[in-house]
Write a protein that holds these residues in place. Structure first.
Motif, mmCIF file in Angstrom:
data_model
loop_
_atom_site.group_PDB
_atom_site.id
_atom_site.type_symbol
_atom_site.label_atom_id
_atom_site.label_comp_id
_atom_site.label_asym_id
_atom_site.label_seq_id
_atom_site.Cartn_x
_atom_site.Cartn_y
_atom_site.Cartn_z
ATOM 1 N N VAL A 66 -77.679 4.342 -30.729
ATOM 2 C CA VAL A 66 -76.277 4.758 -30.602
ATOM 3 C C VAL A 66 -75.462 4.111 -31.714
ATOM 4 C CG1 VAL A 66 -74.239 4.843 -29.122
ATOM 5 C CG2 VAL A 66 -76.509 4.932 -28.100
ATOM 6 N N ILE A 67 -74.796 4.963 -32.489
ATOM 7 C CA ILE A 67 -73.886 4.459 -33.526
ATOM 8 C C ILE A 67 -72.484 4.811 -33.062
ATOM 9 C CG2 ILE A 67 -73.222 4.561 -35.961
ATOM 10 C CD1 ILE A 67 -76.049 5.742 -36.497
ATOM 11 N N SER A 68 -71.670 3.805 -32.780
ATOM 12 C CA SER A 68 -70.333 4.075 -32.240
ATOM 13 C C SER A 68 -69.247 3.821 -33.271
ATOM 14 C CB SER A 68 -70.081 3.199 -31.020
ATOM 15 O OG SER A 68 -70.832 3.668 -29.932
ATOM 16 N N HIS A 69 -68.447 4.833 -33.527
ATOM 17 C CA HIS A 69 -67.247 4.611 -34.347
ATOM 18 C C HIS A 69 -66.221 3.859 -33.499
ATOM 19 C CE1 HIS A 69 -68.162 8.400 -36.976
ATOM 20 N NE2 HIS A 69 -68.863 7.357 -37.348
ATOM 21 N N ALA B 106 -64.982 2.330 -40.959
ATOM 22 C CA ALA B 106 -65.330 2.542 -39.543
ATOM 23 C C ALA B 106 -66.767 3.037 -39.404
ATOM 24 C CB ALA B 106 -64.359 3.535 -38.920
ATOM 25 N N GLN B 107 -67.181 3.920 -40.320
ATOM 26 C CA GLN B 107 -68.562 4.421 -40.281
ATOM 27 C C GLN B 107 -69.562 3.280 -40.494
ATOM 28 O OE1 GLN B 107 -67.917 7.509 -43.320
ATOM 29 N NE2 GLN B 107 -68.789 8.964 -41.877
ATOM 30 N N GLY B 110 -69.837 1.019 -37.503
ATOM 31 C CA GLY B 110 -70.701 1.601 -36.472
ATOM 32 C C GLY B 110 -72.170 1.413 -36.795
ATOM 33 N N ILE B 111 -72.530 1.703 -38.054
ATOM 34 C CA ILE B 111 -73.935 1.587 -38.475
ATOM 35 C C ILE B 111 -74.390 0.126 -38.427
ATOM 36 C CG2 ILE B 111 -75.491 1.811 -40.465
ATOM 37 C CD1 ILE B 111 -73.991 4.387 -41.170
ATOM 38 N N GLU B 113 -73.134 -2.396 -36.714
ATOM 39 C CA GLU B 113 -73.212 -2.867 -35.324
ATOM 40 C C GLU B 113 -74.541 -2.464 -34.696
ATOM 41 O OE1 GLU B 113 -68.822 -3.332 -33.280
ATOM 42 O OE2 GLU B 113 -69.880 -1.438 -33.110
ATOM 43 N N MET B 114 -74.894 -1.194 -34.936
ATOM 44 C CA MET B 114 -76.154 -0.684 -34.385
ATOM 45 C C MET B 114 -77.344 -1.457 -34.953
ATOM 46 S SD MET B 114 -78.860 1.415 -35.350
ATOM 47 C CE MET B 114 -78.235 2.384 -36.718
#
Lengths: 250, 133
Positions: A66-69, B106-107, B110-111, B113-114
């Motif tokens: 899961v990749i969350s913006h 932001a992109q 997200g990446i 963090e994952m």
């Protein structure tokens, strides 16, 4: 097929699609197993575009990446994040599929199999290549037909389902678009960019369904601006390709 | 072409005073880090030009002649309109740039963090398998 394992990234851009994902995700299990049997290394990721519902939790519980913006960035950004992730994972193929249940996960096998037999840069799952009973609104169909004609006029290629989000990208297209992804509505722009840079695009007729739950991003007031914005974007993309003529292709 | 606004000393003092207050306000914003030097410099420049045009009659005369407008008041309106239009365009460009940068940040957030989550899980798994051994 070569003995070397190919890496396939499956990307599902999702914004408040918890209800649809609950129904959709279990259908991927057999498909992923089949892909792994065929010698593919698969990585399936849901790009959660700042959803306020349980989209991320449901995808995570299903064992997916899961990749969350941190907040809602829009459809284009969600797909682009998928491209960036696939490129960082060094994928050979990238498949995008909608989270609303319009596309049948089982058809991934058909797309991949056709892609391996007749390699292209982009293979599109098409609703309109054959009449398979897909019910569409007259206005929407007219819009898609109009843009299909415009794309034919500016690129010479005939693509019937120009807005389909069920797409399989080859490595060349994946790498190029990961770096040069459109800002707003990616459907038409990606087609023109790829065609103008010498990539090959093909369609495969597939059966598709109506969205299971919720409303489409094209059903709000934004739908009124959508065609005008796309016409402007197509014009600018053409200007850019004229300006970049002679530069390296992807 | 000679029908310029007759700027009285009172008008000059008012415009000069407003200009001065505005410049002090800009410096205050700059001091408080609520405005970057680039923007502050632009605003200070345009304030000085506007105040000078009112205080120095020959400059006003030149600007009116240059614009080809008959009356000084109209020339001021014309320059004000052009200036506001330019400011809006510049801000639109800046906002577009910022939204693109925000989107990219932001992109990547997200990446990353994952990827951190993945690494954490992998290291937890490694640790637990190490303990078993």
């Amino acid at each position: 097929m070569s003995q070397e394992k190919k890496r396939l990234s499956i990307i599902i851009p999702a914004y408040n699609e918890a209800q649809n994902l609950k129904m959709l995700l279990p259908r991927f299990t057999s498909v992923l197993k089949e892909m792994q049997k065929s010698g593919f290394q698969t990585d399936m990721a849901v790009v959660n575009d700042g959803s306020s519902d349980e989209t991320a939790e449901i995808a995570s519980a299903a064992g997916l990446t899961v990749i969350s913006h941190p907040f809602n960035l829009g459809y284009s950004a969600a797909v682009h994040t998928g491209f960036m992730h696939a490129m960082r994972s060094d994928s050979d193929l990238l498949l995008t599929i909608d989270a609303d249940g319009q596309h049948n996960p089982e058809d991934i096998l058909l797309l991949v199999s056709d892609f391996l037999q007749h390699p292209v840069d982009l293979l599109i799952g098409s609703r309109f290549l054959e009449d398979r009973g897909y019910r569409k609104s007259l206005l929407r169909f007219a819009g898609i037909t109009l843009f299909s004609k415009i794309i034919r006029l500016v690129t010479g290629a005939e693509i019937r389902d120009v807005t389909s989000g069920f797409r399989l990208y080859g490595k060349r297209a994946l790498r190029y678009l990961a770096k040069n992804f459109p800002q707003d509505y990616p459907e038409y722009e990606t087609l023109i960019i790829l065609l103008k840079t010498g990539c090959k695009i093909k369609e495969l007729p597939l059966s598709m369904n109506q969205r299971l739950y919720g409303t489409s991003m094209h059903s709000s007031w934004k739908a009124v601006v959508y065609p005008f914005k796309n016409l402007l974007i197509i014009f600018v993309v053409l200007l850019r390709t004229l300006h970049r003529k002679g530069e390296a292709t992807p | 072409m000679n029908q310029f606004l007759d700027v009285t000393l009172r008008a000059k003092l008012i415009v000069g005073g407003i200009g001065l207050i505005f410049i002090i306000f800009l410096l205050f914003l700059l001091y408080k880090k609520k405005l970057t030097a680039n923007f502050a410099l632009g605003w200070i420049g345009i304030t000085l030009l506007a105040v000078s045009a009112v205080i120095v009659p020959s400059l006003m005369k030149f600007l009116t002649r240059f614009s080809g407008v008959r009356f000084g008041a109209l020339a001021v309106s014309l320059y004000a309109f052009v200036f506001i239009f330019a400011v809006l365009i510049i801000f639109s460009i800046k906002i577009s740039q910022l939204s693109q940068q925000t989107r990219k940040a932001a992109q990547m957030l997200g990446i990353l963090e994952m990827e951190i989550e993945r690494m954490k899980k992998a290291s937890e798994q490694n640790e637990s398998s190490g303990h078993i051994k």
